[in-house]
Write an enzyme that holds these catalytic residues in place. Structure first.
Site, PDB file in Angstrom:
ATOM      1  N   ASP A  46       0.840  -1.206   0.000  1.00  0.00           N
ATOM      2  CA  ASP A  46       0.000   0.000   0.000  1.00  0.00           C
ATOM      3  C   ASP A  46       0.875   1.257   0.000  1.00  0.00           C
ATOM      4  OD1 ASP A  46       0.885  -0.084   2.600  1.00  0.00           O
ATOM      5  OD2 ASP A  46      -1.091   0.145   3.526  1.00  0.00           O
ATOM      6  N   ASP A  85      -0.996  -6.233   0.050  1.00  0.00           N
ATOM      7  CA  ASP A  85      -1.302  -5.559   1.314  1.00  0.00           C
ATOM      8  C   ASP A  85      -2.797  -5.391   1.484  1.00  0.00           C
ATOM      9  OD1 ASP A  85       0.773  -4.927   3.008  1.00  0.00           O
ATOM     10  OD2 ASP A  85       1.324  -3.090   1.921  1.00  0.00           O
ATOM     11  N   LYS A 114      -0.993  -9.340   3.345  1.00  0.00           N
ATOM     12  CA  LYS A 114      -0.184  -8.805   4.458  1.00  0.00           C
ATOM     13  C   LYS A 114      -1.030  -7.845   5.282  1.00  0.00           C
ATOM     14  CE  LYS A 114       3.486  -5.891   3.791  1.00  0.00           C
ATOM     15  NZ  LYS A 114       3.060  -4.651   4.446  1.00  0.00           N
ATOM     16  N   GLU A 116      -0.906  -5.206   8.721  1.00  0.00           N
ATOM     17  CA  GLU A 116      -0.027  -4.493   9.654  1.00  0.00           C
ATOM     18  C   GLU A 116      -0.525  -4.617  11.085  1.00  0.00           C
ATOM     19  OE1 GLU A 116       0.695  -0.415   8.673  1.00  0.00           O
ATOM     20  OE2 GLU A 116       1.378  -0.886   6.648  1.00  0.00           O
ATOM     21  N   GLU A 183       9.884  -3.646   9.919  1.00  0.00           N
ATOM     22  CA  GLU A 183      10.286  -2.384   9.272  1.00  0.00           C
ATOM     23  C   GLU A 183      10.913  -1.405  10.250  1.00  0.00           C
ATOM     24  OE1 GLU A 183       7.344  -0.735   6.651  1.00  0.00           O
ATOM     25  OE2 GLU A 183       8.429   1.170   6.429  1.00  0.00           O
TER      26      GLU A 183
END
Ligand code: KIV
Length: 275
Positions: A46, A85, A114, A116, A183
């Site tokens: 994204d 994402d 994915k 977050e 990250e």
């Protein structure tokens, strides 16, 4: 072509000590180039909100955007695993909507999604995995939480925060994720998280001791002139190449040098007489 990469391949790469390579990209052309170059994972990130749409963050990216780009990337791949994402809020409004949204990305070609974070989404991750949709986690700097984090900052610098990252990685592993993006954390924290879980940890700004590395294709090609985090290595300056070509095109059109014979079609003049 080497064998098709699957989530099983990615898991096995950690146990066999093979480094995993991943790139975030958004279109057919770059997907095909990365695939042919042997990159293992094509991530429709994204981050396209910033690199492709010119926004300040990823928060305006929608399911429609992700579905569109997932389909385009999928068309360019033969070998790489396609991970898409789930955009901001698309997995936080109840399990039914999460399943529906993930299912849509899979229908467009994604082989995994994915998500977050970890708080309040463990149940959804379990449901996705139970539904047969492989899930990749994402910890550390999670851009969808940019406001809560107070900006794009290095995470896990303090011992408490680093400990929490290790715990969160274990929670995601227990929930069934097949791998994890980590990250923007100190490399010592990247090493610690990587050694504490059995699933592959794919770092971006998390140092050299992760099981693999991911970069945003636009960043590593030198196509993201505004925000350039320390962890980005520019492998080439495609911006300069593109700008020079655009400039030459404009000059040649203005001077009449383009198009020339070579780039024009012809037909016998007699066929035009009737006109
Ligand atoms: O959105 C994205 O491109 C990502 C990568 C930075 C891992 O999540």
């Amino acid at each position: 072509m080497k064998d098709k990469v699957t989530v099983t391949t990615i898991r096995k790469m950690k146990s066999e000590g093979d480094k995993i390579t991943a790139l975030a990209l958004y279109d057919h052309a770059f997907a095909a180039l990365a695939d042919q170059a042997g990159v293992d994972i094509a991530l429709v990130g994204d981050s396209l909100g910033m690199t492709f749409q010119g926004e300040e963050n990823t928060l305006k990216v929608t399911m429609d955007h992700m579905a569109y780009h997932t389909r385009a990337v999928g068309k360019g791949l033969q070998r790489a695993l396609l991970v898409a994402d789930m955009p901001f809020m698309s997995f936080r409004l109840g399990i039914e909507r999460t399943l529906e949204n993930a299912g849509r990305l899979v229908a467009e070609g994604a082989e995994a999604v994915k998500l977050e974070g970890v708080e309040s989404i463990i149940g959804s991750i379990r449901e996705l995995v139970a539904a047969g949709i492989p899930v990749m986690g994402h910890l550390g700097l999670t851009p969808q939480s940019v406001h809560a984090l107070g900006g794009f900052k290095v995470q896990g610098k303090e011992p408490d925060a680093a400990k929490r990252l290790v715990e969160d990685a274990c929670r995601l592993q227990d929930a069934g994720v097949f791998s994890l993006v980590l990250e923007c954390v100190p490399m010592e924290v990247g090493a610690k998280v990587t050694s504490q879980v059995q699933i592959p940890v794919i770092g971006i700004g998390a140092g050299p001791y992760c099981d693999g590395q991911v970069l945003v294709a636009n960043d590593m090609l030198g196509l993201s002139p505004t925000r350039k985090p320390k962890f980005v290595k520019e492998y080439t300056d495609l911006a300069a190449v593109a700008q020079a070509a655009f400039g030459e095109f404009a000059r040649e059109v203005r001077s009449g040098a383009f198009p020339d014979q070579e780039h024009s079609y012809t037909t016998p003049m007699r066929r035009l007489k009737a006109l």
